[in-house]
Design an enzyme around this catalytic site. Structure first.
Site, PDB file in Angstrom:
ATOM      1  N   ASP A   1      35.000  12.194   4.151  1.00  0.00           N
ATOM      2  CA  ASP A   1      36.313  12.468   4.493  1.00  0.00           C
ATOM      3  C   ASP A   1      36.927  12.864   3.152  1.00  0.00           C
ATOM      4  O   ASP A   1      36.533  12.770   1.946  1.00  0.00           O
ATOM      5  CB  ASP A   1      36.988  10.912   4.841  1.00  0.00           C
ATOM      6  CG  ASP A   1      38.567  10.993   5.190  1.00  0.00           C
ATOM      7  OD1 ASP A   1      38.978  11.196   6.434  1.00  0.00           O
ATOM      8  OD2 ASP A   1      39.364  10.877   4.282  1.00  0.00           O
TER       9      ASP A   1
ATOM     10  N   ILE B   1      44.116  13.692  -0.426  1.00  0.00           N
ATOM     11  CA  ILE B   1      44.820  14.073  -1.719  1.00  0.00           C
ATOM     12  C   ILE B   1      45.244  12.468  -2.078  1.00  0.00           C
ATOM     13  O   ILE B   1      46.146  11.893  -1.183  1.00  0.00           O
ATOM     14  CB  ILE B   1      45.814  14.917  -1.640  1.00  0.00           C
ATOM     15  CG1 ILE B   1      45.037  16.408  -1.176  1.00  0.00           C
ATOM     16  CG2 ILE B   1      46.329  14.997  -3.151  1.00  0.00           C
ATOM     17  CD1 ILE B   1      46.049  17.639  -1.069  1.00  0.00           C
ATOM     18  N   HIS B   2      44.956  11.966  -3.372  1.00  0.00           N
ATOM     19  CA  HIS B   2      45.481  10.593  -3.740  1.00  0.00           C
ATOM     20  C   HIS B   2      46.147  10.847  -4.985  1.00  0.00           C
ATOM     21  O   HIS B   2      45.946  11.946  -5.644  1.00  0.00           O
ATOM     22  CB  HIS B   2      44.219   9.739  -3.694  1.00  0.00           C
ATOM     23  CG  HIS B   2      43.762   9.452  -2.436  1.00  0.00           C
ATOM     24  ND1 HIS B   2      44.355   8.738  -1.392  1.00  0.00           N
ATOM     25  CD2 HIS B   2      42.546   9.758  -1.885  1.00  0.00           C
ATOM     26  CE1 HIS B   2      43.682   8.510  -0.450  1.00  0.00           C
ATOM     27  NE2 HIS B   2      42.562   9.163  -0.388  1.00  0.00           N
TER      28      HIS B   2
ATOM     29  N   GLU C   1      37.981  16.344   7.838  1.00  0.00           N
ATOM     30  CA  GLU C   1      39.051  17.292   7.694  1.00  0.00           C
ATOM     31  C   GLU C   1      38.597  18.766   7.173  1.00  0.00           C
ATOM     32  O   GLU C   1      39.210  19.806   7.437  1.00  0.00           O
ATOM     33  CB  GLU C   1      39.957  16.639   6.818  1.00  0.00           C
ATOM     34  CG  GLU C   1      40.834  15.557   7.638  1.00  0.00           C
ATOM     35  CD  GLU C   1      40.178  14.117   7.358  1.00  0.00           C
ATOM     36  OE1 GLU C   1      40.732  13.259   7.585  1.00  0.00           O
ATOM     37  OE2 GLU C   1      39.040  14.258   6.664  1.00  0.00           O
TER      38      GLU C   1
ATOM     39  N   GLU D   1      57.507  10.897  -6.172  1.00  0.00           N
ATOM     40  CA  GLU D   1      56.850  10.871  -4.827  1.00  0.00           C
ATOM     41  C   GLU D   1      57.592  11.413  -3.815  1.00  0.00           C
ATOM     42  O   GLU D   1      58.937  12.058  -4.168  1.00  0.00           O
ATOM     43  CB  GLU D   1      56.814   9.494  -4.316  1.00  0.00           C
ATOM     44  CG  GLU D   1      55.569   8.760  -4.960  1.00  0.00           C
ATOM     45  CD  GLU D   1      54.194   9.181  -4.518  1.00  0.00           C
ATOM     46  OE1 GLU D   1      54.240  10.180  -3.764  1.00  0.00           O
ATOM     47  OE2 GLU D   1      53.212   8.664  -5.146  1.00  0.00           O
TER      48      GLU D   1
END
Length: 515
Positions: free
Chosen positions: A181, A184-185, A248, A304
């Site tokens: 998997d 983006i973190h 993905e 964010e």
């Protein structure tokens, strides 16, 4: 926000024969041929807050505090403290530019992405000698190794928890099945060989981490930076479109018509993206936690997507870095959050997920889906529906329910008719003003899971909410009732080509109605 009209010069350049895009460098070469899409500067810039402050005024857009604008991508060639580094920002900070990079008109990106999901191509592994990302190798076992000196990770504001890798694509594998998997973190540099990683609830790599941690084992991962934009955008699909076990990277393969190339890492039992500019190899340690802002004590993490500073997390997993590999002359790629680049990364996959689900349930009924930049590509969607009879009044609302079901983080849905441009906020607000009555045109779905980074989704804001990240979801039906459609017909003007009257004004513009 009005979407810019593509220029004829850009359209012509985009259609010229060119080398295929398969990594960041070929993407940049393509943009260099199109006026106004990429600029460079040799003026020194500090990666600590200054770089983001510059790009905020050049091209960040999105939910960034005004003044901001949409503009070109930007390459900074002179980074203070990093004499051999370059930093790219804003590659996908314009829907027009994403369209150019993915060979699609901007208004058809939803459908382009939806098609890629249906025609995914699995990645392949290549030998190390065919992987540019390993041209230079830095091992953490070297006493001189220091991540903080090696990579010019920026901060977006002066109150960030620390330097962040804003476009680090984490690749991990299920310890049980081996299925990979990518996501983006939020990755904060915490030391010479340590990063903290933030997982929003439900992320697949966090599920892998929990499995490994339950056994007392570390989870090997690679963090891939500087990529073909098809990889970044394809990686931003979420369940149920990409359920646990769905890779993905195969969506990027579907976009390009050729598989993404992987390579075995040099220091951990994992793979990395072979044509990445920079790869960080490491392990998520079991039962180790760190305070995100341990070195700054600002209380903030970073800006964010909703437009606010995210709170610093008091307990985050730690990635122990084992190696960094790079291409020669590696480019560090970042984004200025919460800008238009985040909207496109998150929003275009959101649109495609919703479009595919609604199309499967009611073919041809929804013609456009736009994940609006005001919601950071996650919280607000506009659906354009095509009513043909009175029964379709109900189908429109059913389409909204499907959208909320297929993308759990979605908070608000606005329904508009086919004569309203979902990409034009003025047009959408016009529909809300003239085709909407709050007491009969609003659907409320209380106490449904949403997103923890929306500061209104808290019991403090709404005592009826049981926990942070739970919200009231809302459907705003801004469509005209079918039986009254005659009362809502817009004034029709003569269709005229204006160029003979104002040739200079339209000399560099293409037809706005390209579909």
């Amino acid at each position: 926000m009005h979407q810019d009209i593509d220029s004829a010069a850009q359209d012509s350049a985009a259609q010229r024969p060119r080398a295929p895009v398969n990594d960041l460098r070929s993407a940049l070469a393509h943009l260099e041929s199109i006026p106004g899409q990429l600029i460079e500067t040799d003026h020194e810039v500090d990666p600590h807050a200054q770089l983001a402050g510059v790009y905020k005024r050049i091209g960040a857009g999105g939910t960034v505090a005004r003044p901001t604008r949409l503009g070109p991508a930007m390459m900074f060639n002179n980074i203070k403290g990093y004499p051999h580094s370059r930093v790219l920002v804003g590659l996908m900070a314009s829907r027009k530019r994403v369209g150019l990079l993915l060979d699609s008109p901007p208004r058809r990106l939803t459908q382009r992405m939806a098609d890629a999901v249906r025609n995914a191509i699995e990645p392949v592994t290549v030998p190390r000698e065919a992987a540019p990302c390993q041209q230079t190798v830095h091992l953490a076992s070297d006493p001189d190794f220091d991540l903080r000196k090696l990579i010019p990770a920026p901060t977006n504001t002066t109150s960030d928890a620390g330097p962040f890798l804003c476009l680090g694509l984490v690749l991990g594998s299920d310890p049980d099945t081996g299925h990979a998997d990518v996501t983006i973190h939020r990755l904060c540099v915490q030391g010479r060989d340590e990063l903290s990683i933030f997982f929003a609830p439900g992320r697949h790599i966090d599920a892998f981490r929990q499995k490994a941690e339950a056994r007392g084992q570390a989870l090997p991962v690679s963090i891939n930076m500087g990529l073909d934009p098809a990889i970044h955008i394809g990686a931003c699909f979420e369940a149920p479109t990409t359920p646990l076990g769905f890779d993905e990277l195969s969506i990027a393969g579907g976009l390009r018509g050729t598989p993404v190339e992987l390579v075995d890492c040099v220091s951990v039992a994992q793979k990395s993206i072979a044509r990445a500019e920079i790869v960080i190899e490491g392990e998520i340690l079991p039962n180790v936690r760190v305070v995100e802002d341990q070195h700054t004590n600002t209380g903030h993490a970073m800006p964010e997507f909703p437009g606010y500073n995210g709170p610093a997390n008091p307990s985050l997993p730690v990635i122990k870095v084992k190696a960094v590999t790079m291409r020669h002359g590696a480019i560090m790629q970042t984004l200025v959050g919460p800008g238009e680049e985040h909207t496109n990364l998150a929003g275009i996959p959101t649109e495609a997920s919703i479009y595919n689900a609604v199309e499967a349930a009611m073919p041809g009924f929804v013609s456009q889906v736009y994940a609006h930049t005001a919601g950071g590509g996650k919280l607000l969607a506009i659906l354009q529906v095509n009513k043909r009879n009175a029964f379709d009044d109900g189908r429109a609302r059913q389409a909204a329910i499907i959208a909320l079901g297929v993308y759990s983080e979605l908070k608000n849905v606005i329904l508009v008719d086919e004569d309203v441009d979902p990409f034009d906020s003025d047009d959408v607000l016009w529909a809300m003003t003239t085709r909407y009555q709050g007491d009969i045109s609003t659907m409320l779905l209380p106490k449904v899971n949403g997103h923890v980074l929306d500061p209104s989704q808290t019991p403090e804001f709404n005592p009826a909410l049981p926990a942070r990240g739970v919200t009231c979801k809302t459907v705003f039906d801004c469509t005209a009732p079918f039986h009254l459609r005659g009362e809502f017909e817009r004034a029709q003007f003569m269709e005229v080509d204006p160029r003979p009257w104002a040739p200079a004004l339209f000399a560099d513009q293409e037809d706005e109605d390209h579909e």
